[in-house]
Design a protein around this motif. Structure first.
Motif, PDB file in Angstrom:
ATOM      1  N   VAL A 211       0.860  -1.179   0.000  1.00 16.58           N
ATOM      2  CA  VAL A 211       0.000   0.000   0.000  1.00 16.58           C
ATOM      3  C   VAL A 211       0.894   1.226   0.000  1.00 16.58           C
ATOM      4  N   VAL A 212       0.644   2.172  -0.896  1.00 14.56           N
ATOM      5  CA  VAL A 212       1.478   3.361  -0.969  1.00 14.56           C
ATOM      6  C   VAL A 212       1.255   4.229   0.264  1.00 14.56           C
ATOM      7  N   ASP A 213       2.299   4.988   0.611  1.00 12.60           N
ATOM      8  CA  ASP A 213       2.247   5.808   1.821  1.00 12.60           C
ATOM      9  C   ASP A 213       1.165   6.870   1.764  1.00 12.60           C
ATOM     10  N   LYS A 214       0.771   7.268   0.551  1.00  9.72           N
ATOM     11  CA  LYS A 214      -0.165   8.380   0.429  1.00  9.72           C
ATOM     12  C   LYS A 214      -1.622   7.963   0.602  1.00  9.72           C
ATOM     13  N   VAL A 215      -1.860   6.690   0.931  1.00 15.66           N
ATOM     14  CA  VAL A 215      -3.205   6.245   1.282  1.00 15.66           C
ATOM     15  C   VAL A 215      -3.349   6.310   2.798  1.00 15.66           C
ATOM     16  N   ASP A 216      -4.264   7.134   3.266  1.00 18.10           N
ATOM     17  CA  ASP A 216      -4.525   7.288   4.698  1.00 18.10           C
ATOM     18  C   ASP A 216      -5.609   6.288   5.099  1.00 18.10           C
ATOM     19  N   GLN A 217      -5.211   5.191   5.760  1.00 13.56           N
ATOM     20  CA  GLN A 217      -6.157   4.141   6.136  1.00 13.56           C
ATOM     21  C   GLN A 217      -6.706   4.354   7.544  1.00 13.56           C
ATOM     22  N   LYS A 218      -7.974   4.052   7.723  1.00 17.04           N
ATOM     23  CA  LYS A 218      -8.561   4.018   9.058  1.00 17.04           C
ATOM     24  C   LYS A 218      -9.778   3.106   9.047  1.00 17.04           C
ATOM     25  N   MET A 219     -10.152   2.662  10.232  1.00 18.12           N
ATOM     26  CA  MET A 219     -11.227   1.679  10.345  1.00 18.12           C
ATOM     27  C   MET A 219     -12.118   2.015  11.528  1.00 18.12           C
ATOM     28  N   PHE A 220     -13.413   1.776  11.345  1.00 17.89           N
ATOM     29  CA  PHE A 220     -14.389   1.964  12.404  1.00 17.89           C
ATOM     30  C   PHE A 220     -15.061   0.631  12.699  1.00 17.89           C
ATOM     31  N   HIS A 221     -15.136   0.235  13.972  1.00 11.76           N
ATOM     32  CA  HIS A 221     -15.945  -0.911  14.378  1.00 11.76           C
ATOM     33  C   HIS A 221     -17.366  -0.413  14.599  1.00 11.76           C
ATOM     34  N   VAL A 222     -18.319  -1.073  13.975  1.00  9.40           N
ATOM     35  CA  VAL A 222     -19.698  -0.594  14.043  1.00  9.40           C
ATOM     36  C   VAL A 222     -20.640  -1.772  13.884  1.00  9.40           C
ATOM     37  N   GLY A 223     -21.776  -1.729  14.530  1.00  5.84           N
ATOM     38  CA  GLY A 223     -22.784  -2.778  14.385  1.00  5.84           C
ATOM     39  C   GLY A 223     -23.477  -2.685  13.036  1.00  5.84           C
ATOM     40  N   SER A 224     -23.961  -3.808  12.538  1.00  7.04           N
ATOM     41  CA  SER A 224     -24.600  -3.832  11.227  1.00  7.04           C
ATOM     42  C   SER A 224     -25.779  -2.870  11.155  1.00  7.04           C
ATOM     43  N   HIS A 225     -26.558  -2.776  12.249  1.00  7.18           N
ATOM     44  CA  HIS A 225     -27.755  -1.947  12.218  1.00  7.18           C
ATOM     45  C   HIS A 225     -27.420  -0.452  12.244  1.00  7.18           C
ATOM     46  N   GLU A 226     -26.169  -0.088  12.569  1.00 11.15           N
ATOM     47  CA  GLU A 226     -25.754   1.316  12.584  1.00 11.15           C
ATOM     48  C   GLU A 226     -24.856   1.672  11.397  1.00 11.15           C
ATOM     49  N   LYS A 227     -24.581   0.711  10.576  1.00  8.55           N
ATOM     50  CA  LYS A 227     -23.572   0.858   9.535  1.00  8.55           C
ATOM     51  C   LYS A 227     -23.937   1.935   8.513  1.00  8.55           C
ATOM     52  N   PHE A 228     -25.168   1.895   8.019  1.00  6.49           N
ATOM     53  CA  PHE A 228     -25.568   2.873   7.017  1.00  6.49           C
ATOM     54  C   PHE A 228     -25.632   4.274   7.608  1.00  6.49           C
ATOM     55  N   SER A 229     -26.061   4.372   8.856  1.00 11.56           N
ATOM     56  CA  SER A 229     -26.106   5.668   9.524  1.00 11.56           C
ATOM     57  C   SER A 229     -24.705   6.269   9.639  1.00 11.56           C
ATOM     58  N   LEU A 230     -23.712   5.432   9.954  1.00 14.45           N
ATOM     59  CA  LEU A 230     -22.328   5.909  10.019  1.00 14.45           C
ATOM     60  C   LEU A 230     -21.825   6.296   8.633  1.00 14.45           C
ATOM     61  N   LEU A 231     -22.199   5.529   7.613  1.00 15.59           N
ATOM     62  CA  LEU A 231     -21.798   5.862   6.245  1.00 15.59           C
ATOM     63  C   LEU A 231     -22.294   7.253   5.860  1.00 15.59           C
ATOM     64  N   LEU A 232     -23.559   7.553   6.171  1.00 18.49           N
ATOM     65  CA  LEU A 232     -24.097   8.880   5.871  1.00 18.49           C
ATOM     66  C   LEU A 232     -23.301   9.967   6.589  1.00 18.49           C
ATOM     67  N   GLY A 233     -22.943   9.696   7.847  1.00 10.98           N
ATOM     68  CA  GLY A 233     -22.165  10.668   8.602  1.00 10.98           C
ATOM     69  C   GLY A 233     -20.783  10.882   8.010  1.00 10.98           C
ATOM     70  N   LEU A 234     -20.150   9.802   7.574  1.00 10.59           N
ATOM     71  CA  LEU A 234     -18.816   9.912   6.976  1.00 10.59           C
ATOM     72  C   LEU A 234     -18.859  10.666   5.653  1.00 10.59           C
ATOM     73  N   LEU A 235     -19.867  10.390   4.841  1.00  7.00           N
ATOM     74  CA  LEU A 235     -19.993  11.105   3.567  1.00  7.00           C
ATOM     75  C   LEU A 235     -20.180  12.602   3.798  1.00  7.00           C
ATOM     76  N   LYS A 236     -20.947  12.947   4.830  1.00  2.85           N
ATOM     77  CA  LYS A 236     -21.167  14.359   5.147  1.00  2.85           C
ATOM     78  C   LYS A 236     -19.893  15.004   5.687  1.00  2.85           C
ATOM     79  N   GLU A 237     -19.158  14.267   6.538  1.00  5.32           N
ATOM     80  CA  GLU A 237     -17.963  14.813   7.170  1.00  5.32           C
ATOM     81  C   GLU A 237     -16.791  14.897   6.197  1.00  5.32           C
ATOM     82  N   GLU A 238     -16.569  13.841   5.400  1.00  3.78           N
ATOM     83  CA  GLU A 238     -15.403  13.785   4.525  1.00  3.78           C
ATOM     84  C   GLU A 238     -15.556  14.667   3.291  1.00  3.78           C
ATOM     85  N   GLN A 239     -16.791  14.755   2.763  1.00  4.83           N
ATOM     86  CA  GLN A 239     -17.079  15.571   1.590  1.00  4.83           C
ATOM     87  C   GLN A 239     -16.109  15.270   0.445  1.00  4.83           C
ATOM     88  N   GLY A 240     -15.976  13.975   0.108  1.00  2.00           N
ATOM     89  CA  GLY A 240     -15.099  13.577  -0.985  1.00  2.00           C
ATOM     90  C   GLY A 240     -15.652  13.996  -2.338  1.00  2.00           C
TER      91      GLY A 240
END
Length: 465
Positions: free
Chosen positions: A224-253
Motif C-alpha cells: 500500500v502506498v504511503d499516500k493512502v490514509d487508512q482508518k477503520m471503524f468498528h460498528v454494528g450492522s444496524h448502525e452501519k448505514f447511519s455511520l456511512l451517511l455521517g462519513l460522507l457528510k464529514e469527509e465531503q469527498g
C-alpha cells in the motif's frame, strides 16, 4: 534498477510513434524486464500488480511481432482468422486493454476488435466480419462465437492471458483451457501470461500451454502506498448505514468509491443513498453492459459523485482522482482489500481509505492485517458522526425476471445466466448483505466495541429496507 528508454529498444517506427503519442519515455520495471525477452520472440510469464504497465508491455511486444511478420491482406469473403488474441477475465479489463491498444497501435494499421458479454451479438459479429488482426476477448463470449464457427483460431501468432490468477478465482479456468486446446499449438505461437501472483496453479497452466516461459517477478516495493490514509471503524450492522451517511457528510469527498461484498448490498446502497439525496450509482456483475459503461463514464467524468461496486465488477478499473475508498464490507480476500484501496492515491496524489468492520465481516480483518503486516488504525465513531436517514423507505427494486437476466447476461457470458460463486457480487451465498438491506440481525458486539445506549436510530434498523 537502471531506467530503460523505449527509444533504445529495437521497436518498429510505427510502435515508437504510438509510444511517443502517449507520452511514455522510460520503461516501468515490468516493461524493462519483459520486453527484451518478448521482443526476441520468447514466451514470458510475468508477475505484476495492476497499474505497473504490464498492458503496454504485452501490447508493444505483440504489435512488434505482427509488424515484423506482415501477411497479405485477406481476400473479401475469406475465413476470418485473427493473428493475435488477448484474453481478460472481465469486461472492464478487456475494454481497458482495447483503449490502450488503440492508443499504442494508432500508427500500426492493425485492426483491433474487442468482444465481451452483455453487448448485442450482431454488432460484434459485424465488427469481426470487417476483419481483425488483434482480438481482445473475455472467455465466455469468445467461446460463444467460436462454437458458431464464425472465425478460426488456428492462425494465432501471439497469445496473451491477462490476470491469470483471476481466471481461477472467477471460475473461468475450464473455459480458458478449452480455448487453449483449440488455438494454434504452443510451439507455433508466442505466448505471454501476466498475473498478480505466479502461484502453483498459474505456473502449472504456463508449463502446460506455453513454450518454456521465462518467469519474471516484479515484487511491489510496498503493498500500500504511503499516500493512502487508512482508518477503520468498528460498528454494528444496524448502525452501519447511519455511520456511512455521517462519513460522507464529514469527509465531503469529490469522487467516492464504495465497495460491497455482494451484488444485493450494492443495489441496496444505491437505493438508500439516492433516497437520501446522494448522486450515487452501482455496478455489479449482471448490470446491462451499456448501463455499466455509461455509469463508469459518468463517474470518470465527474458527473457521478459516488460509485458502488463489487470486487468482480471493479477489476480492471482505472479511474483518476478518486478521493475516498470506503469498504462498506470488509473483503474476505486480503488481496481484494489491497486492490480496493489502491484505487485512490494514484499518480502521486493523496487518498483516504475507510473501512467499516461490522460483526458480519470483522473476522476477515485478521487475514487482511497479516497480509499488510501492519495494523489498520482504528477510530471510534463519536455520537455526532451518525447521521439520521430520511424518514420513510426507499422504493424497493422490482425483481428481475429470468428473461431479463438472460438478456443482460453475466459479466462475460452474453446471454447465459449469471454464475454463482458465493462472494464478490455474484448473488451467491451471503448475498443478503449486512447494511440494513434485509440481512440477518446483529449477532452481538465484540467485547472491544463501544456500546450505544438506547434503541436503534430511526430508519437504521435491519428491517428498514
Amino acid at each position: 534498477m537502471e531506467k530503460v528508454e523505449f527509444e533504445s529498444l529495437p521497436l518498429p517506427d510505427q510502435v515508437l510513434q504510438g509510444i511517443r503519442d502517449t507520452g511514455f519515455t522510460h520503461c516501468t520495471p515490468i516493461q524493462a524486464k519483459t520486453l527484451p525477452h518478448a521482443l526476441e520472440g520468447k514466451d514470458v510469464a510475468g508477475q505484476a500488480q495492476t497499474g505497473t504497465g504490464k498492458t503496454a508491455a504485452f501490447l508493444i511486444a505483440m504489435f512488434t511481432k505482427l509488424l515484423r511478420n506482415p501477411i497479405e491482406e485477406p481476400k473479401p469473403g475469406a475465413w476470418v482468422a485473427p493473428r493475435a488474441l488477448a484474453i481478460a477475465p472481465t469486461r472492464e479489463l478487456a475494454i481497458q486493454i482495447e483503449r490502450d491498444a488503440n492508443a499504442l497501435g494508432k500508427h500500426t494499421g492493425l485492426k483491433i476488435v474487442c468482444i465481451y458479454g452483455g453487448v448485442d451479438y450482431d454488432k460484434q459479429r459485424e465488427q469481426i466480419r470487417k476483419g481483425v488482426d488483434v482480438l481482445i476477448v473475455t472467455p465466455g463470449r469468445l467461446i460463444d462465437f467460436y462454437k458458431q464457427k464464425f472465425f478460426s483460431l488456428k492462425s494465432i501468432e501471439v497469445l496473451v492471458i491477462d490476470e491469470a490468477d483471476r481466471m481461477f478465482d472467477m471460475g473461468f479456468i475450464k473455459d480458458l483451457r478449452y480455448i487453449l486446446r483449440n488455438i494454434s499449438p504452443y510451439n507455433k505461437r508466442q505466448s505471454m501470461l501476466f498475473s498478480a501472483t505466479l502461484n502453483h496453479r498459474v505456473m502449472e497452466l504456463c508449463y502446460e500451454h506455453m513454450n518454456d516461459p521465462i518467469p519474471i517477478r516484479i515484487e511491489p516495493e510496498k503493498l500500500v502506498v504511503d499516500k493512502v490514509d487508512q482508518k477503520m471503524f468498528h460498528v454494528g450492522s444496524h448502525e452501519k448505514f447511519s455511520l456511512l451517511l455521517g462519513l460522507l457528510k464529514e469527509e465531503q469527498g469529490d469522487k467516492v468509491l464504495i465497495f460491497t461484498n455482494t451484488k444485493a448490498e450494492a443495489e441496496n446502497l444505491e437505493s438508500r443513498l439516492q433516497y437520501n439525496d446522494y448522486n450515487a450509482a452501482q455496478i455489479s456483475g449482471d448490470l446491462p453492459q451499456k448501463k455499466r459503461i455509461k455509469t463508469l463514464e459518468r463517474f470518470t467524468e465527474g458527473e457521478l459523485d459516488i460509485l458502488i461496486a463489487t470486487d468482480v465488477a471493479s477489476r480492471g478499473l482505472h479511474i483518476d482522482d478518486i478521493t475516498h475508498v470506503i469498504n462498506y464490507d470488509l473483503p474476505q480476500d486480503p488481496e481484494d482489500y489491497i486492490h480496493r484501496i489502491g484505487r485512490t492515491a494514484r499518480a502521486g496524489k493523496r487518498g483516504d481509505a475507510i473501512s467499516l468492520a461490522c460483526e458480519e465481516y470483522v473476522d476477515n480483518l485478521v487475514r487482511i492485517e497479516e497480509t499488510l503486516t501492519v495494523r489498520i488504525p482504528v477510530e471510534w465513531p463519536e455520537e455526532s458522526m451518525f447521521e439520521e436517514e430520511k424518514p420513510g423507505h426507499p422504493p424497493r427494486r422490482k425483481p428481475r425476471s429470468f428473461a431479463q437476466r438472460r438478456q443482460s447476461g453475466d459479466q462475460n457470458r452474453g446471454g447465459r445466466p449469471p454464475r454463482r460463486t458465493g462472494s464478490g457480487g455474484s448473488g451467491g451465498r451471503g448475498s443478503s448483505g449486512s447494511g440494513g438491506g434485509g440481512g440477518r440481525p446483529p449477532r452481538g458486539r465484540k467485547p472491544n466495541q463501544r456500546r450505544r445506549s438506547g434503541p436503534p436510530r430511526s430508519g437504521t434498523s435491519s428491517s428498514a429496507n
